[in-house]
Each structure stands twice: as structure tokens, then as C-alpha cells.
Design an enzyme around this catalytic site. Sequence first.
Site, PDB file in Angstrom:
ATOM      1  N   HIS A  38      52.716 -14.325 -68.904  1.00  0.00           N
ATOM      2  CA  HIS A  38      53.364 -13.366 -68.686  1.00  0.00           C
ATOM      3  C   HIS A  38      54.858 -13.437 -69.306  1.00  0.00           C
ATOM      4  O   HIS A  38      55.280 -14.690 -69.479  1.00  0.00           O
ATOM      5  CB  HIS A  38      53.568 -12.912 -67.296  1.00  0.00           C
ATOM      6  CG  HIS A  38      52.491 -12.163 -66.818  1.00  0.00           C
ATOM      7  ND1 HIS A  38      52.525 -11.513 -65.582  1.00  0.00           N
ATOM      8  CD2 HIS A  38      51.308 -11.970 -67.231  1.00  0.00           C
ATOM      9  CE1 HIS A  38      51.341 -11.105 -65.248  1.00  0.00           C
ATOM     10  NE2 HIS A  38      50.625 -11.286 -66.120  1.00  0.00           N
ATOM     11  N   GLU A 107      49.336  -5.738 -69.854  1.00  0.00           N
ATOM     12  CA  GLU A 107      50.110  -4.728 -68.918  1.00  0.00           C
ATOM     13  C   GLU A 107      51.692  -4.193 -69.782  1.00  0.00           C
ATOM     14  O   GLU A 107      52.120  -5.251 -70.295  1.00  0.00           O
ATOM     15  CB  GLU A 107      50.682  -5.329 -67.609  1.00  0.00           C
ATOM     16  CG  GLU A 107      49.487  -5.897 -66.601  1.00  0.00           C
ATOM     17  CD  GLU A 107      49.204  -7.613 -67.170  1.00  0.00           C
ATOM     18  OE1 GLU A 107      50.070  -7.977 -67.981  1.00  0.00           O
ATOM     19  OE2 GLU A 107      47.911  -7.938 -66.726  1.00  0.00           O
TER      20      GLU A 107
END
Length: 328
Positions: A38, A107
Site C-alpha cells: 500500500h 484500491e
Amino acid sequence: MTRFGYTLMTEQSGPKDLVRYSVAAERHGFDFVASSDHYFPWLDVQGHAPYAWTLLGAVAQATERVELMTYVTCPTLRYHPAVVAQKAATLGVLSDGRFLLNVGAGENLNEHVVGQRWPAVGERQDMLEEAVEIIAALLTGDRVNYRGEFFRVDSAKLWDVPDERVQIGVAVSGPDSVTRFASLVDHLVAVEPDADAIRGWDAARDSGLAPSRKIGQIPICWDPDRKNAISRAHEQFRWFAGGWKVNADLPTTEAIDAASHFVLPQQVAARIPCGPDLDAIVEAVSAYWEAGFTDIALVQVGDAGQDGFLSTAAGPLLDRLRDAAPSD
């Protein structure tokens, strides 16, 4: 035999601590460590987001036995798939073949940083299919040219590849993605214990291919004090209540904080086993092997709980999980 993993949650711990946790996870008997990939934490309170590939390179040198994997890398926006292939091959060499590449559609939170628009889910799946084709071709060590709708590769070749090809898993999110990827990659990855997805994957997979691993992940919040565990899980993991279909499209930590603002502690505790009861954790995890998963990664919630979990609970918990899980 069911394999159990420890998640290197880059959103909640710094890189030096994550390397230290991986060494402890290997020592206490975990079969693999899975790193998130991430650019942001889910919530500001988590406070971290080191680069997964540098982290895994360090873990490869600090460990000897434990398998390494991403859970999961998005190879379509923030990274070009040709670069992901190079990173995976290098990590395969550094780890002496202990690395498994798991990829997914990503995402918005982590991909918007490169300034591109966030595609709708169908387009993201189309992009992921092209990315998988490119990565798989490059991991053979052959020279690759590719002209797709989304990606181009011009005479690329990986000069350092491990002796055994790095295998690829794909995170699926519904019947369409199950059917699409079952015969394109080696393994399935999912975030829910969905038995229908497992059955659909096996049915859609070409009969001549090797059996797939089915890799899942579940958050837990072990703590000697159940109230402390619930409080920490609510503070750090209330975003989990939104589910992937919501969280994938939210662009910022502020948006995720707002979306989860009214999630109550008891709602978090209903979804995440909290406290010292190892049998309750085993019961929660059992949903995955009952659905057909072969590999299950545990996410111990909160950096503050890692040392206590690893030193006190991990060994006995692994013993109970292995006693309860299928052995073949």
C-alpha cells in the site's frame, strides 16, 4: 496440509519492526509471511505505509525457511506490469525461490497517487488480465513484446530469474473474475471464506493444470484483555466493516474514516475475534478451511499487539489450528 501465515501489515507498522516480526513469525512456526502493498494506511491512526518490495527484500535476507508473498500487489496503475515482473523475479532470486506473487485490481486509496483516473471495476479487471499475461510471459525469462488495449511492452527481458518460475495468484471478487483468471494463473486469493468461489475456480480451471492453492486472510486481535482488544480493533480496523467493494473506491484515508465513523466497537468485535480466547480464533479461522482454503494468513491487529502475540500466543495458536485443520 493447511498452511498458516503471518501478515506483515505495512499500514500499521514501520519497516524495521516488520522485518523483526517476520523473523519472530518464522521462529514460532508460521509457514509464510504475506505483505500488504500500500501507499497509504487505511486510517491515519495506523500511521505507516513502507514500500513492500524493499521490505520483502530485507525479509528474504533475514529469514531462511518461511515463504514470502504479496497480499496483494496491483500491477496496473501505480506499477507497470513489466516492472512488477522484474521485482518479483529479483525477490525470487533473493529468497532462493521462496516468493509467491499475488496480484489484484487494487484500491483507489493507493493508486490515485500517480494522478491517473480510477477506472470502474470491469475496466480494472480487463487491465489486470493484460498485466497477468505480461508478468507471466516475462517470468519465463524470454524476451517479450506486447501490444494490448492498456499496456505495451517493447522487447523486454528479465536477466535475473530464479531457478523455478515465480508463481502467480490473483485476488478474485466474484464469479466473473473467478472464471476469467482460473486458468491464467497458478493460485486463487480471496478475502472472504467463499466456498462458491472455490468450487467455481476449480470448475473453470483447465484440467491439465496443477492444483491451485486457495489463499485467504483473516484479521484477529489477540490480547490478554478482551476490552483492550476490542478497543484496539475498533480504533485500527473499523474500516474493515465496509468490505472490499466499498473500500476499493474510496480515495483517501479521510473518506474511509468518514465511511466508518459510525461503526461501533461491538460491530467490529462481531467480525474480528478479540481477546485471549484461542478457541474463538480457531473457530473463526475454521470458516476458511471449511470453504476449501489451503492457506490462511492471520492479521494481528495493531502494532502495539504484535510482540505480545508473537511471544505468547502464536505458538499455542498454531498448534491448535493445525490440530483442528485438515491434514491432507
